[in-house]
Design an enzyme around this catalytic site. Structure first.
Site, PDB file in Angstrom:
ATOM      1  CG  HIS A   1      -4.953   3.758   1.177  1.00 56.97           C
ATOM      2  ND1 HIS A   1      -5.794   3.221   0.224  1.00 56.97           N
ATOM      3  CD2 HIS A   1      -3.877   2.942   1.213  1.00 56.97           C
ATOM      4  CE1 HIS A   1      -5.238   2.137  -0.296  1.00 56.97           C
ATOM      5  NE2 HIS A   1      -4.089   1.940   0.284  1.00 56.97           N
TER       6      HIS A   1
ATOM      7  CG  MET B   1       4.435  -0.820  -0.687  1.00 58.52           C
ATOM      8  SD  MET B   1       4.359   0.307  -2.109  1.00 58.52           S
ATOM      9  CE  MET B   1       4.514  -0.836  -3.454  1.00 58.52           C
TER      10      MET B   1
ATOM     11  CB  SER C   1      -3.139  -1.402  -0.023  1.00 59.96           C
ATOM     12  OG  SER C   1      -2.749  -0.284  -0.762  1.00 59.96           O
ATOM     13  CD  GLN C   2       1.821  -4.080  -3.023  1.00 61.90           C
ATOM     14  OE1 GLN C   2       2.096  -3.329  -3.959  1.00 61.90           O
ATOM     15  NE2 GLN C   2       2.754  -4.677  -2.312  1.00 61.90           N
TER      16      GLN C   2
ATOM     17  CG  ASP D   1      -7.040   6.245  -0.964  1.00 65.76           C
ATOM     18  OD1 ASP D   1      -5.865   6.633  -0.853  1.00 65.76           O
ATOM     19  OD2 ASP D   1      -7.367   5.050  -0.926  1.00 65.76           O
TER      20      ASP D   1
END
Ligand SMILES: *[C@@H]1O[C@H](CO)[C@@H](O)[C@H](O)[C@H]1NC(C)=O
Ligand SMILES: *[C@@H]1O[C@H](CO)[C@@H](O)[C@H](O)[C@H]1NC(C)=O
Ligand SMILES: *[C@@H]1O[C@H](CO)[C@@H](O)[C@H](O)[C@H]1NC(C)=O
Length: 297
Positions: free
Chosen positions: A279, A36, A110-111, A223
């Site tokens: 992250h 994202m 990530s996503q 993170d």
């Protein structure tokens, strides 16, 4: 008896060498899925990863998924395009790419990490070999401490909607798991409870996921974006509070083996990696040593 002369031996060697080098050229392609607030080809993020993989594995085909017709749509899709539609769109892209028909390795940022798992579970063709989830929220998120992405207008908007508890219209809401309202999450959230087999159990999901060779889960030890970061290893908050977490091994998803992860762990195909950073802030060296050299070559 016919003894091979040096010339025929030489020719034999040359043709073997040719054959072997030819076989070595058939590198398994890699397909990337951005997170994202990012796009397929931003030179500062995924663009540089593409270049790095191509440098380390000459001749490899690397595809970076783009959702939508242009970079702006691609960027916005990360926030606003329904997850199930994104999965269906990617399944179509994979099926339509002739270079991927013999299989590919999937890397999700990530996503992109949990979205790849949905692809593995729903679309086993073309075959996925290794699935590498880099900071993927495999059990969702509860919290939005620092907004990923550069655009604070969008981030503020997303945060506001999530605080309203809206299980609608937003991609992140589709993996927003509220441990204080687990029932609501299981019923209302349209994406994660389905791929994690929280409600009905779809045997096909398990069969398909177990077709992959390795599932690699990378957790970022520092993170500040994913809450809880345990989600990157399939952990999450225990129900009814938001402090204590459970691990994958303690979850029913594992003990009752809803997705085949138990069997994968027992056959050495489930891998837990860490990067001691925030992250997605891994170093190039880390990526080469832990991902490229081990899972993409
Ligand atoms: C199970 O998942 C497969 C793959 O996505 C799908 O085709 C099938 O309709 C699902 N079955 C049920 C009962 O939801
Ligand atoms: C952030 O996104 C909004 C909505 O798409 C847009 O109007 C604005 O110009 C963007 N800001 C920046 C700094 O890119
Ligand atoms: C998962 O696999 C690892 C490595 O093979 C093993 O040490 C560990 O005991 C397994 N975990 C469980 C809960 O079986």
């Amino acid at each position: 008896m016919v003894r091979p002369n040096s010339r025929s031996v030489f020719l034999l060697c040359v043709s073997w060498a040719f054959l072997l080098s030819h076989i070595n050229c058939q590198q398994i392609p890699t397909v990337l899925w951005h997170g994202m607030g990012d796009t397929c080809c931003n030179p500062l993020s995924l663009g540089s990863i593409i270049t790095l993989i191509q440098q380390k594995i000459p001749g490899i085909y690397v595809k970076s998924l783009r959702l939508g017709n242009n970079f702006e749509e691609d960027f916005l899709s990360g926030f606003f395009m329904n997850s199930n539609d994104q999965i269906a769109n990617v399944c179509k892209q994979l099926a339509a790419d002739p270079k991927l028909q013999n299989g590919y390795n999937a890397v999700g940022f990530s996503q992109g990490g949990q979205f790849w798992r949905a692809v593995a579970q729903r679309c086993p063709t073309p075959p996925m070999y290794n699935l590498i989830s880099i900071g993927g929220q495999q059990q969702g998120v509860y919290g939005f401490p620092r907004c990923p992405g550069d655009n604070s207008t969008i981030c503020d908007y997303v945060r506001k909607l999530l605080n309203l508890g809206a299980y609608e219209s937003l991609v992140q809401a589709e993996y927003w798991q509220d441990p204080l309202q687990e029932q609501k999450y299981r019923k209302k959230c349209i994406f994660l409870p389905d791929i994690n087999q929280e409600n009905t159990k779809n045997a096909t999901y398990k069969t398909n996921l177990m077709k992959i060779k390795n599932l690699v889960l990378v957790k970022f030890l520092r993170d500040t974006m994913v809450d809880p970061k345990d989600s990157e290893w399939f952990g999450f908050y225990k129900e009814g509070q938001s402090k204590e977490t459970f691990t994958l091994f303690e979850s029913k998803l594992y003990t009752e083996d809803w997705l085949g992860l138990k069997e994968m762990n027992n056959t050495g195909r489930l891998h837990f990696l860490t990067s001691d950073t925030d992250h997605l802030q891994f170093s190039e060296e880390w990526f080469i040593q832990n991902i490229i050299n081990v899972y993409l070559k």
